[in-house]
Design a protein around this motif. Structure first.
Motif, PDB file in Angstrom:
ATOM      1  N   PRO A   1       0.661  -1.276   0.046  1.00 49.48           N
ATOM      2  CA  PRO A   1       0.027  -0.149   0.022  1.00 49.48           C
ATOM      3  C   PRO A   1       0.795   1.389  -0.036  1.00 49.48           C
ATOM      4  CG  PRO A   1      -0.170  -0.863   2.117  1.00 49.48           C
ATOM      5  CD  PRO A   1       0.776  -1.803   1.239  1.00 49.48           C
ATOM      6  N   LEU A   2       1.721   1.389  -0.934  1.00 50.05           N
ATOM      7  CA  LEU A   2       2.591   2.553  -1.108  1.00 50.05           C
ATOM      8  C   LEU A   2       2.452   3.283  -2.344  1.00 50.05           C
ATOM      9  CD1 LEU A   2       5.842   0.514  -0.528  1.00 50.05           C
ATOM     10  CD2 LEU A   2       4.520   1.697   1.183  1.00 50.05           C
TER      11      LEU A   2
ATOM     12  N   ALA B   1       0.540  -9.316   0.429  1.00 48.51           N
ATOM     13  CA  ALA B   1      -0.189  -8.156   0.445  1.00 48.51           C
ATOM     14  C   ALA B   1       0.842  -7.123   0.551  1.00 48.51           C
ATOM     15  CB  ALA B   1      -1.085  -7.983   1.680  1.00 48.51           C
ATOM     16  N   ASN B   2       2.345  -7.361   1.242  1.00 54.14           N
ATOM     17  CA  ASN B   2       3.269  -6.272   1.070  1.00 54.14           C
ATOM     18  C   ASN B   2       4.516  -6.250   0.105  1.00 54.14           C
ATOM     19  OD1 ASN B   2       4.854  -8.498   2.271  1.00 54.14           O
ATOM     20  ND2 ASN B   2       5.339  -7.479   4.061  1.00 54.14           N
ATOM     21  N   TYR B   3       4.100  -7.132  -0.925  1.00 51.62           N
ATOM     22  CA  TYR B   3       4.809  -7.249  -1.931  1.00 51.62           C
ATOM     23  C   TYR B   3       5.508  -5.985  -2.560  1.00 51.62           C
ATOM     24  CZ  TYR B   3       5.443 -12.388  -1.918  1.00 51.62           C
ATOM     25  OH  TYR B   3       5.786 -13.553  -1.899  1.00 51.62           O
TER      26      TYR B   3
ATOM     27  N   ASN C   1       1.169  11.856  -5.271  1.00 53.24           N
ATOM     28  CA  ASN C   1       1.883  10.979  -4.300  1.00 53.24           C
ATOM     29  C   ASN C   1       0.575  10.519  -3.385  1.00 53.24           C
ATOM     30  OD1 ASN C   1       3.648   9.677  -2.615  1.00 53.24           O
ATOM     31  ND2 ASN C   1       5.089  11.557  -3.022  1.00 53.24           N
ATOM     32  N   GLU C   2      -0.270  11.407  -2.774  1.00 51.56           N
ATOM     33  CA  GLU C   2      -1.394  11.251  -1.988  1.00 51.56           C
ATOM     34  C   GLU C   2      -2.349  10.266  -2.814  1.00 51.56           C
ATOM     35  OE1 GLU C   2      -3.144  14.559   0.007  1.00 51.56           O
ATOM     36  OE2 GLU C   2      -4.251  13.291   1.442  1.00 51.56           O
TER      37      GLU C   2
ATOM     38  N   GLU D   1      -0.965   6.829  -3.537  1.00 51.47           N
ATOM     39  CA  GLU D   1      -1.101   6.062  -2.066  1.00 51.47           C
ATOM     40  C   GLU D   1      -2.386   5.689  -1.564  1.00 51.47           C
ATOM     41  OE1 GLU D   1       1.119   7.397   1.555  1.00 51.47           O
ATOM     42  OE2 GLU D   1      -0.898   7.196   1.967  1.00 51.47           O
TER      43      GLU D   1
ATOM     44  N   ARG E   1      -3.642   1.778  -1.208  1.00 48.90           N
ATOM     45  CA  ARG E   1      -4.111   1.435  -0.014  1.00 48.90           C
ATOM     46  C   ARG E   1      -5.554   0.590  -0.019  1.00 48.90           C
ATOM     47  NH1 ARG E   1      -4.961   5.352   4.636  1.00 48.90           N
ATOM     48  NH2 ARG E   1      -4.021   6.844   2.816  1.00 48.90           N
ATOM     49  N   LYS E   2      -6.273   1.469  -0.620  1.00 46.13           N
ATOM     50  CA  LYS E   2      -7.770   1.055  -0.947  1.00 46.13           C
ATOM     51  C   LYS E   2      -7.890  -0.556  -1.579  1.00 46.13           C
ATOM     52  CE  LYS E   2      -9.458   3.504   1.916  1.00 46.13           C
ATOM     53  NZ  LYS E   2     -10.477   3.194   3.190  1.00 46.13           N
TER      54      LYS E   2
ATOM     55  N   ASN F   1      -5.404  -2.361  -1.869  1.00 49.67           N
ATOM     56  CA  ASN F   1      -4.872  -3.480  -0.965  1.00 49.67           C
ATOM     57  C   ASN F   1      -5.788  -3.962   0.150  1.00 49.67           C
ATOM     58  OD1 ASN F   1      -2.805  -3.530   1.745  1.00 49.67           O
ATOM     59  ND2 ASN F   1      -2.191  -4.659  -0.063  1.00 49.67           N
ATOM     60  N   GLN F   2      -6.706  -3.130   0.724  1.00 56.39           N
ATOM     61  CA  GLN F   2      -7.777  -3.737   1.328  1.00 56.39           C
ATOM     62  C   GLN F   2      -8.757  -4.468   0.834  1.00 56.39           C
ATOM     63  OE1 GLN F   2      -9.368   0.282   3.089  1.00 56.39           O
ATOM     64  NE2 GLN F   2      -8.166  -0.180   5.004  1.00 56.39           N
TER      65      GLN F   2
ATOM     66  N   LEU G   1      -7.218  -7.856   0.512  1.00 54.24           N
ATOM     67  CA  LEU G   1      -7.424  -8.779   1.814  1.00 54.24           C
ATOM     68  C   LEU G   1      -8.848  -8.949   2.330  1.00 54.24           C
ATOM     69  CD1 LEU G   1      -4.769  -6.473   3.522  1.00 54.24           C
ATOM     70  CD2 LEU G   1      -4.629  -8.885   3.092  1.00 54.24           C
TER      71      LEU G   1
ATOM     72  N   GLN H   1     -11.040  -6.786   3.272  1.00 59.03           N
ATOM     73  CA  GLN H   1     -11.716  -5.882   4.253  1.00 59.03           C
ATOM     74  C   GLN H   1     -12.789  -4.942   3.456  1.00 59.03           C
ATOM     75  OE1 GLN H   1      -8.179  -3.949   5.215  1.00 59.03           O
ATOM     76  NE2 GLN H   1      -7.888  -5.347   7.082  1.00 59.03           N
TER      77      GLN H   1
ATOM     78  N   ARG I   1     -12.213  10.204  -2.731  1.00 61.45           N
ATOM     79  CA  ARG I   1     -11.117  10.835  -2.273  1.00 61.45           C
ATOM     80  C   ARG I   1     -10.290  11.718  -2.976  1.00 61.45           C
ATOM     81  NH1 ARG I   1      -9.135  13.446   1.755  1.00 61.45           N
ATOM     82  NH2 ARG I   1      -6.973  13.131   2.085  1.00 61.45           N
TER      83      ARG I   1
END
Lengths: 459, 277, 290
Positions: free
Chosen positions: A218-219, A276-278, A416-417, A420, A424-425, A427-428, A431, A433, A446
């Motif tokens: 999530p970067l 998930a953090n690859y 950047n924001e 990111e 992040r979303k 990524n969720q 998973l 979520q 957003r």
């Protein structure tokens, strides 16, 4: 403490204590730097990430020094800190470097602050822009898009491509089995849907083999979004309505966007456990150690997979280009995510003339050939479309085919924001979520908030 | 005495086992430092392998930028100098806070503590601007000052706490004997503060020796210390695990040696026959 | 030459106070001032005063509260773990045994590595596929855990890493504290045949309590304001479950370039730290008063 007091103290302290303190005090009296030789010659300092392409550039620059008498030095920073180092120097309005190679999406961030020297006139005079694909110039040189103002020349070309295990793909037994299950031939996928089938086919936890590894972290940089967008665009997705009015809701989260997110989340199931953090290193490792059948990487990292000292399957690895896809209305699209760095000049350099000379030397066909001959990637069409180029590196055929399809994401300072949040979303979503649809709706909303706060919709 | 020796033996064994378990990550670091990337990331992990020294060699023959030796010299000068300053300044101020009456003493102490409360990341930019204008950017002196300030609040509080534990009668008796306050402090109080000074010095040395963000952002090439180019090395082959592990092990040696040399001043009852604790 | 007490006092305090004033005050004021402004440190536009807007926005955002909760859990678990482990080990290390100097130095070793390196290295050791930890777990018949990328465990991977690094700090501080206990007190207690517990409760603890509280105070402050572990170990992920406040401050400051907002959040954090340290200092004064 006056000197005659010191022995008093030492009387009671142990002898180690005395030695340690003497050493400390001696060191407090600073050892001066070795005297620098009187400088008559100009020295240019280049800032780049601390990696092999930078070391190569410095080596090639010896030719430049021979030719012009201008010395070249490197100020190289590890990748994870590279952005912060460069921009902290920019923020102090003085830089310890003359030339820098900012990652392609940083250009807006740097130009809006006035940190890069504008090169428009110089480029018009010295550079034939026809030597490069339009997208390459837009990403590495021009800002804002379509403005005709330039701040750099192409540096290192980079983009997403895929590696695969030739031994698995060419195994007759696997081919037969695949055809039985999916009804078509097993070969390198041309579409994301085929990629999905193949990834599913090779996901065999009992053999500790999985279908695919892609960046999932999530970067903003080296994270999920970098590798998602190739799929997103090829599915017909749009980041916004256009550079002019930048509406996001209803564009990013339209039918095509949902489809892309859905497929991305489905692909996650064919990743090794804990993916998930690859990011860069994990995906390379998964491929090097034979944990996965396919991996999405940035082209610059290909030597990691073909070097037998690093990769267990070095001789069995092939490359294919980022696949195409079909949008919900049945139309086919094909885009490849661009990365890489342009070469720019710091607005604060006292050596403008010399730095321009260096850029001029760099974009020469001759220099670009030398760069390519050392296995690096250039976007210079004079080199890429010469057949000699194809033999220089195992990925070069993919380079040539991908070059016209490149596309880069936002390069406004807010990238950047936005990137990111998107990472992040999704990524969720991977998973479980949130659902892919929720993720895309969230992202669109957003993004508009970020753009509104930045003043793009008028104040 | 027999019983006591047996207890000591049992304790030795137990603590050795605990230390071995606790230090497993260090063992794994040694193993990674001597493995090729292929072995280091092997699935499943390898216990037995052909060791290589390639990573240690790579550190000393770095392709570009200032050499490892130069950065190591910077590290030595910067961290030992700032450790010395922190320990001396902290001890003096700690004594002053403990012994002398002072208006608003608590507020002053709290101000000193508060210099350690801001996340360092938000002061990087003003500090960079300031260093540029003072000519401290990319100088060892600049880093020495930064690290000294970094650890000073800890040193002052720590040393004050130690002086508080030393009875006032120590120097009062000496002063009755005709010593000046300064000489009494140096001769009788300072030696009693030894353990606190050693603990402060060890902690300050560790912090400044490993500091990474300021070292990278406030320097260019001349004054850069060793950690920035070791801690996060990444090339086209991905993260250079062996290189990072080898470099970290090299970097830990001086600090460990420093601690080991000063161990006696930290520990009570160091040898048998010493006072029970 | 004789220096009077007042002269000596200022001579002793001057280096510390001058250095702190010289270096710290400008950044402190700079960031405090900007926390009331809209400002981007990379732009040429001057700061725009917006009053309390940054603070209001931050304090009313549920995301910020979520990040505070994460930070709180992380700090609490990590500091408590370090304290329990470090204090216990230090008491053992303070007894008599063979190889004392060596074993003690070995226990202090983890703190001597760069925390950034250790964070990176733990990420590598905790990987479910090529990491040694899960390999050992599976050999012991336990399930493999995706430590850094499973939402249920990611926070614990941070805590484990932090505890590993900073337990030695607690050992160091406890040992330093134990050295301040005057030996004659134990000798007197020995004569009275006092039990181990009584000696510990009435001699050891009161003497080391100030140093222990200091150790907890500094460890808590540092755990709250640093983000190295999060940055290298989880990157705030998976999703956003390990996004701590200082890590978010870093992102706002250096990725989003909302310098004013990052300063405001930093000061909110400072207020939290002030609150916590006041509690510690209250106890510190209480144990000293005894």
């Amino acid at each position: 403490m006056s000197p005659d007091m010191l022995p008093l103290f030492f009387e009671r302290g142990g002898s180690e204590m005395r030695r340690a303190l003497t050493a400390l005090i001696a060191l407090c009296i600073l050892i001066p730097f070795p005297a620098a030789p009187a400088e008559e010659k100009v020295t240019l300092t280049i800032m780049w990430a601390d990696w092999e392409p930078a070391h190569l550039l410095l080596k090639l620059a010896e030719e430049f020094t021979k030719e012009t008498g201008i010395e070249v030095r490197g100020n190289f920073v590890p990748w994870p800190q590279y952005h912060d180092k460069m921009f902290v120097e920019f923020a102090s309005r003085k830089t310890s470097f003359d030339i820098c190679l900012p990652d392609s999406q940083w250009i807006g961030e740097a130009v809006e602050g006035g940190h890069l020297l504008e090169l428009t006139d110089w480029i018009k005079e010295k550079v034939d822009l026809n030597n490069y694909p339009e997208m390459v110039i837009k990403s590495y040189s021009e800002y804002p898009d379509g403005s005709g103002r330039y701040y750099g020349v192409p540096g290192l070309l980079d983009f997403v491509l895929f590696a695969y295990r030739k031994d698995l793909f060419e195994d007759p037994k696997e081919k037969e089995e695949f055809k039985k299950r999916y009804g078509y031939e097993l070969k390198v996928p041309e579409t994301w849907e085929q990629l999905r089938d193949i990834a599913e086919f090779f996901t065999r936890p009992e053999q500790n083999l999985y279908g695919i590894a892609m960046w999932q972290a999530p970067l903003a940089t080296a994270g999920l979004v970098d590798e998602f967008l190739g799929l997103f665009w090829s599915k017909g997705g749009r980041l916004w309505s256009g550079y002019e009015d930048k509406k996001v809701v209803g564009y990013l989260n339209d039918e095509a966007g949902y489809e892309a997110a859905k497929l991305w989340v489905e692909l996650y199931k064919f990743h090794p456990p804990g993916a998930a953090n690859y990011s860069v290193d994990e995906v390379l490792t998964a491929m090097q150690q034979g944990l996965v059948a396919m991996a999405a990487i940035y082209a610059a990292f290909y030597p990691a997979l073909t070097d037998p000292k690093k990769s267990r399957y070095a001789d069995k690895i092939g490359f294919f280009m980022s696949p195409a896809a079909v949008d919900p209305s049945g139309k086919k699209h094909h885009y490849v995510q661009l990365g890489g760095q342009g070469m720019s000049i710091s607005a604060y350099t006292p050596h403008k003339e010399e730095a321009l000379k260096f850029l001029e030397w760099w974009i020469r066909e001759e220099t670009q050939w030398k760069f390519a001959e050392a296995g690096q990637i250039t976007p210079d069409k004079r080199v890429v479309y010469d057949d000699r180029f194809l033999k220089l590196a195992p990925i070069n055929e993919v380079v040539r085919k991908s070059l016209p399809l490149l596309r880069d994401f936002w390069e406004i300072p807010e990238y950047n924001e936005m990137a990111e949040y998107m990472s992040r979303k999704l990524n969720q979503a991977c998973l479980g979520q949130i659902t892919p649809k929720e993720a895309m709706d969230d992202i669109a909303r957003r993004h508009e908030e970020i753009l509104r706060a930045a003043g793009y919709y008028g104040r | 005495m027999r019983e006591e020796k047996l207890t000591a033996l049992i304790l030795t064994v137990l603590l050795s086992i605990a230390a071995a378990l606790y230090l497993f990550p260090v063992y794994w670091m040694v193993s990674t430092a001597t493995k090729t990337r292929l072995d280091a990331l092997s699935i499943p992990p390898k216990w037995i392998y052909k060791p290589t020294l390639e990573h240690f060699k790579a550190i000393f023959s770095r392709g570009s930028g200032s050499s490892f030796a130069h950065q190591l010299l910077n590290s030595f000068i910067v961290s030992f100098a700032s450790t010395g300053l922190v320990t001396i300044f902290g001890s003096l101020a700690g004594y002053a806070f403990s012994r002398f009456p002072l208006k608003a003493k608590d507020d002053l102490l709290f101000f000193i503590l508060s210099t350690r409360m801001l996340p360092p990341i938000v002061v990087i930019i003003p500090l960079a601007v300031m260093y540029r204008s003072l000519g401290l950017f990319d100088t060892r002196l600049g880093l020495i000052i930064a690290y000294t300030v970094f650890n000073l609040s800890f040193a002052v509080w720590m040393m004050k706490s130690f002086v508080d534990e030393i009875p006032k009668e120590y120097e009062e008796a000496a002063m009755v004997d005709g010593y000046s306050r300064l000489r009494a402090f140096l001769k009788f109080v300072l030696p009693e503060m030894r353990t606190g000074m050693v603990a402060t010095a060890i902690f300050s040395l560790i912090t400044s020796w490993n500091e990474f963000t300021f070292a990278l952002l406030l320097t260019a090439d001349k004054a850069r210390t060793a950690p920035p180019s070791i801690a996060q090395s990444m090339g086209v082959s991905g993260t250079n695990w062996g290189y990072i592990a080898a470099g970290s092990l090299l970097l830990v040696i001086p600090v460990a040696a420093f601690t080991f040399i000063l161990r006696k001043h930290l520990l009570r009852g160091f040898t048998f026959g010493a006072i029970k604790g | 030459m004789r220096i009077g007490d007042t002269g000596l006092k200022w001579l002793f305090l001057a280096p510390t106070l001058l250095l702190l004033l010289f270096i710290v005050v400008f950044p402190l004021i700079w960031s405090l001032g900007l926390s009331f402004c809209k400002y981007n440190a990379t732009r040429d536009e001057p700061p725009l005063f917006v009053g309390l807007q940054n603070y209001r926005r931050l304090l009313s955002s549920p995301d910020v509260w979520r990040r505070f909760t994460v930070t709180g859990r992380y700090v609490l678990l990590a500091v408590a773990g370090e304290f329990a482990l470090g204090f216990g080990l230090a008491l053992l290390l303070n007894r008599r045994f063979y190889g004392k100097g060596l074993i003690t130095t070995l226990f202090l070793l983890p703190m001597m590595f760069s925390p950034v390196v250790i964070g990176t290295f733990f990420r590598f050791m905790l990987d479910p596929n090529w990491g040694i930890v899960d390999h050992v777990l599976s050999k012991l018949g336990l399930p493999r855990i995706a430590w850094t990328s499973d939402p249920r465990f990611a926070i614990y991977s941070l805590v484990i890493c932090d505890v590993w690094i900073w337990t030695p700090f607690m050992i160091l501080m406890t040992l330093a504290g134990l050295s301040t206990v005057p030996p004659y007190l134990y000798e007197a207690a020995e004569i009275d045949r006092a039990s181990w517990w009584l000696k510990f409760r009435y001699i050891t603890l009161p003497h080391i309590a100030p140093i222990l509280i200091l150790a907890l105070l500094f460890r808590t402050m540092d755990a709250i304001r640093f983000f190295d572990q999060v940055y290298v170990l989880t990157g705030g992920g998976p999703g956003e479950v390990t996004e701590t406040v200082p890590f978010y401050i870093y992102k706002v400051a250096f990725s989003y370039w909302r310098t004013g907002e990052s300063c405001a959040l930093a000061y909110i954090l400072v207020i939290v730290i002030i609150g916590l340290s006041s509690i510690y200092i209250h106890y510190l004064n209480k144990v000293r008063g005894r």
